[in-house]
Design a protein around this motif. Structure first.
Motif, PDB file in Angstrom:
ATOM      1  N   GLY A   1       0.821  -1.214   0.000  1.00  0.00           N
ATOM      2  CA  GLY A   1       0.000   0.000   0.000  1.00  0.00           C
ATOM      3  C   GLY A   1       0.843   1.247   0.000  1.00  0.00           C
ATOM      4  N   GLY A   2       0.185   2.361   0.240  1.00  0.00           N
ATOM      5  CA  GLY A   2       0.868   3.643   0.257  1.00  0.00           C
ATOM      6  C   GLY A   2      -0.142   4.757   0.020  1.00  0.00           C
ATOM      7  N   SER A   3       0.345   5.956  -0.152  1.00  0.00           N
ATOM      8  CA  SER A   3      -0.548   7.092  -0.369  1.00  0.00           C
ATOM      9  C   SER A   3       0.220   8.212  -1.052  1.00  0.00           C
ATOM     10  N   GLU A   4      -0.512   9.194  -1.536  1.00  0.00           N
ATOM     11  CA  GLU A   4       0.100  10.383  -2.109  1.00  0.00           C
ATOM     12  C   GLU A   4       0.396  11.379  -0.995  1.00  0.00           C
ATOM     13  N   ARG A   5       1.620  11.881  -0.989  1.00  0.00           N
ATOM     14  CA  ARG A   5       2.019  12.866   0.005  1.00  0.00           C
ATOM     15  C   ARG A   5       2.597  14.097  -0.688  1.00  0.00           C
ATOM     16  N   GLN A   6       3.061  15.022   0.089  1.00  0.00           N
ATOM     17  CA  GLN A   6       3.488  16.310  -0.459  1.00  0.00           C
ATOM     18  C   GLN A   6       4.564  16.163  -1.525  1.00  0.00           C
ATOM     19  N   MET A   7       5.516  15.240  -1.341  1.00  0.00           N
ATOM     20  CA  MET A   7       6.610  15.067  -2.300  1.00  0.00           C
ATOM     21  C   MET A   7       6.383  13.884  -3.230  1.00  0.00           C
ATOM     22  N   GLY A   8       5.141  13.464  -3.383  1.00  0.00           N
ATOM     23  CA  GLY A   8       4.831  12.364  -4.288  1.00  0.00           C
ATOM     24  C   GLY A   8       4.339  11.142  -3.553  1.00  0.00           C
ATOM     25  N   ALA A   9       4.442  10.007  -4.225  1.00  0.00           N
ATOM     26  CA  ALA A   9       3.889   8.762  -3.690  1.00  0.00           C
ATOM     27  C   ALA A   9       4.775   8.192  -2.579  1.00  0.00           C
ATOM     28  N   GLU A  10       4.114   7.612  -1.578  1.00  0.00           N
ATOM     29  CA  GLU A  10       4.804   6.815  -0.575  1.00  0.00           C
ATOM     30  C   GLU A  10       4.394   5.364  -0.786  1.00  0.00           C
ATOM     31  N   ASN A  11       5.378   4.454  -0.834  1.00  0.00           N
ATOM     32  CA  ASN A  11       5.115   3.024  -0.968  1.00  0.00           C
ATOM     33  C   ASN A  11       5.527   2.311   0.313  1.00  0.00           C
ATOM     34  N   LEU A  12       4.657   1.427   0.789  1.00  0.00           N
ATOM     35  CA  LEU A  12       4.926   0.671   2.008  1.00  0.00           C
ATOM     36  C   LEU A  12       5.201  -0.785   1.654  1.00  0.00           C
ATOM     37  N   TYR A  13       6.245  -1.344   2.254  1.00  0.00           N
ATOM     38  CA  TYR A  13       6.668  -2.710   1.930  1.00  0.00           C
ATOM     39  C   TYR A  13       6.691  -3.574   3.184  1.00  0.00           C
ATOM     40  N   GLU A  14       6.277  -4.834   3.007  1.00  0.00           N
ATOM     41  CA  GLU A  14       6.450  -5.854   4.042  1.00  0.00           C
ATOM     42  C   GLU A  14       7.614  -6.740   3.627  1.00  0.00           C
ATOM     43  N   ILE A  15       8.564  -6.906   4.551  1.00  0.00           N
ATOM     44  CA  ILE A  15       9.772  -7.703   4.296  1.00  0.00           C
ATOM     45  C   ILE A  15       9.769  -8.811   5.337  1.00  0.00           C
ATOM     46  N   LEU A  16       9.596 -10.061   4.921  1.00  0.00           N
ATOM     47  CA  LEU A  16       9.236 -11.126   5.858  1.00  0.00           C
ATOM     48  C   LEU A  16       9.994 -12.414   5.578  1.00  0.00           C
ATOM     49  N   TYR A  17      10.453 -13.048   6.667  1.00  0.00           N
ATOM     50  CA  TYR A  17      11.031 -14.389   6.576  1.00  0.00           C
ATOM     51  C   TYR A  17      10.595 -15.147   7.818  1.00  0.00           C
ATOM     52  N   GLU A  18       9.797 -16.205   7.633  1.00  0.00           N
ATOM     53  CA  GLU A  18       9.273 -17.003   8.748  1.00  0.00           C
ATOM     54  C   GLU A  18       9.864 -18.401   8.691  1.00  0.00           C
ATOM     55  N   PHE A  19      10.276 -18.897   9.871  1.00  0.00           N
ATOM     56  CA  PHE A  19      10.896 -20.222   9.930  1.00  0.00           C
ATOM     57  C   PHE A  19      10.875 -20.711  11.370  1.00  0.00           C
ATOM     58  N   ASP A  20      11.183 -21.967  11.560  1.00  0.00           N
ATOM     59  CA  ASP A  20      11.330 -22.539  12.893  1.00  0.00           C
ATOM     60  C   ASP A  20      12.802 -22.556  13.265  1.00  0.00           C
TER      61      ASP A  20
ATOM     62  N   PRO B   1      10.532  10.113  -0.410  1.00  0.00           N
ATOM     63  CA  PRO B   1       9.934  10.042  -1.745  1.00  0.00           C
ATOM     64  C   PRO B   1      10.473   8.851  -2.533  1.00  0.00           C
ATOM     65  N   VAL B   2      10.049   8.733  -3.781  1.00  0.00           N
ATOM     66  CA  VAL B   2      10.405   7.567  -4.588  1.00  0.00           C
ATOM     67  C   VAL B   2      11.920   7.395  -4.633  1.00  0.00           C
ATOM     68  N   GLU B   3      12.349   6.150  -4.380  1.00  0.00           N
ATOM     69  CA  GLU B   3      13.749   5.727  -4.400  1.00  0.00           C
ATOM     70  C   GLU B   3      14.545   6.222  -3.195  1.00  0.00           C
ATOM     71  N   PHE B   4      13.846   6.603  -2.129  1.00  0.00           N
ATOM     72  CA  PHE B   4      14.514   6.947  -0.874  1.00  0.00           C
ATOM     73  C   PHE B   4      13.859   6.168   0.259  1.00  0.00           C
ATOM     74  N   LEU B   5      14.676   5.605   1.144  1.00  0.00           N
ATOM     75  CA  LEU B   5      14.170   4.854   2.288  1.00  0.00           C
ATOM     76  C   LEU B   5      13.840   5.830   3.405  1.00  0.00           C
ATOM     77  N   ASN B   6      12.554   5.928   3.752  1.00  0.00           N
ATOM     78  CA  ASN B   6      12.092   6.887   4.753  1.00  0.00           C
ATOM     79  C   ASN B   6      12.284   6.336   6.159  1.00  0.00           C
ATOM     80  N   PHE B   7      11.737   5.133   6.415  1.00  0.00           N
ATOM     81  CA  PHE B   7      11.941   4.503   7.722  1.00  0.00           C
ATOM     82  C   PHE B   7      11.732   3.007   7.589  1.00  0.00           C
TER      83      PHE B   7
END
Length: 252
Positions: free
Chosen positions: A32-51, A69-75
């Protein structure tokens, strides 16, 4: 272009077992994501599940990251359960390579430079003299030679010292002179004579080779056939044969 990269180290909350996993092995999904003042924000899930390999407790290495903004890691938010972690996903910016010329200008190794030349031989005229020496050295190295690329200062007619050990342990030494010339500038007999003279020095080679991006004058070729002690002493490798070498190159 970019991708998520990095390494995540973990310690199991249950048994204390430790390990690490490359982010390349994680599943990554834009959720997901949304439009913000400096353009689009994209949200990513990064997941690895194991025992846990030691105690079989479930571990979820779970991060959420914002590209804004696009191509920059915000948090990056760490939502891991079952373990403590160090490290987090990072952005790795990728080279955008669409052609051999792109690879020629953006190469990160001599092997990549050779790949560009194999696809577009005309780029051979754009390599620097030092790059040319490195290319020839890499070709010899890929064939199992021990290679010493000499310093960039003039070194008595040898840019490369290549040593090959045959199947019964006999070593043969080659002196290789590299001449990055324009196609119209042929290698003269004087160059050939100079290298031939080096063969008779103390600890000289079994064979001397001149490799060029150009070709050789008739007098240069006649010297090898008629004036050298033996035609086995000298080899003249012109542009056509060099391109055959590059075409057969395989990174070792």
């Amino acid at each position: 272009m970019w991708k998520f990269s990095g390494t995540i180290s973990y310690t199991c909350d249950t048994c204390g077992d430790t390990g690490e996993l490359p982010v390349d092995d994680f599943s990554i999904e834009c959720f997901g994501g949304s439009e913000r003042q400096m353009g689009a924000e994209n949200l990513y899930e990064i997941l690895y599940e194991f025992d846990c390999p030691e105690c079989s407790s479930p571990i979820s290495l779970h991060f959420e990251a914002s590209e804004y903004p696009v191509e920059f890691l915000n948090f990056v938010l760490n939502k891991t359960t079952g373990a403590q972690t160090t490290g987090e996903p990072e952005m790795e910016y990728l080279r955008e390579i669409y052609s051999a010329e792109d690879l020629f200008h953006l190469h990160e190794s001599i092997a990549e430079l050779i790949s560009a030349l194999k696809e577009s031989p005309y780029l051979l005229d754009k390599v620097t003299p030092r790059q040319f020496e490195e290319i020839v050295a890499e070709v010899f190295r890929s064939k199992g030679f021990e290679v010493d690329l000499t310093k960039r200062t003039r070194d008595g007619g040898k840019d490369i010292i290549a040593v090959h050990t045959d199947g019964i342990g006999i070593k043969n030494k080659y002196f290789v002179e590299c001449k990055r010339y324009a196609e119209s500038n042929k290698i003269s007999v004087d160059v050939v004579r100079t290298l031939y003279g080096v063969m008779n020095t103390m600890d000289g080679p079994n064979k001397a080779i001149i490799v060029t991006t150009s070709t050789f004058t008739d007098d240069a070729r006649k010297f090898v056939k008629q004036e050298a002690r033996s035609s086995w002493d000298l080899a003249l490798v012109d542009r056509a044969q060099l391109l055959d070498w590059l075409d057969g190159y395989k990174e070792s």
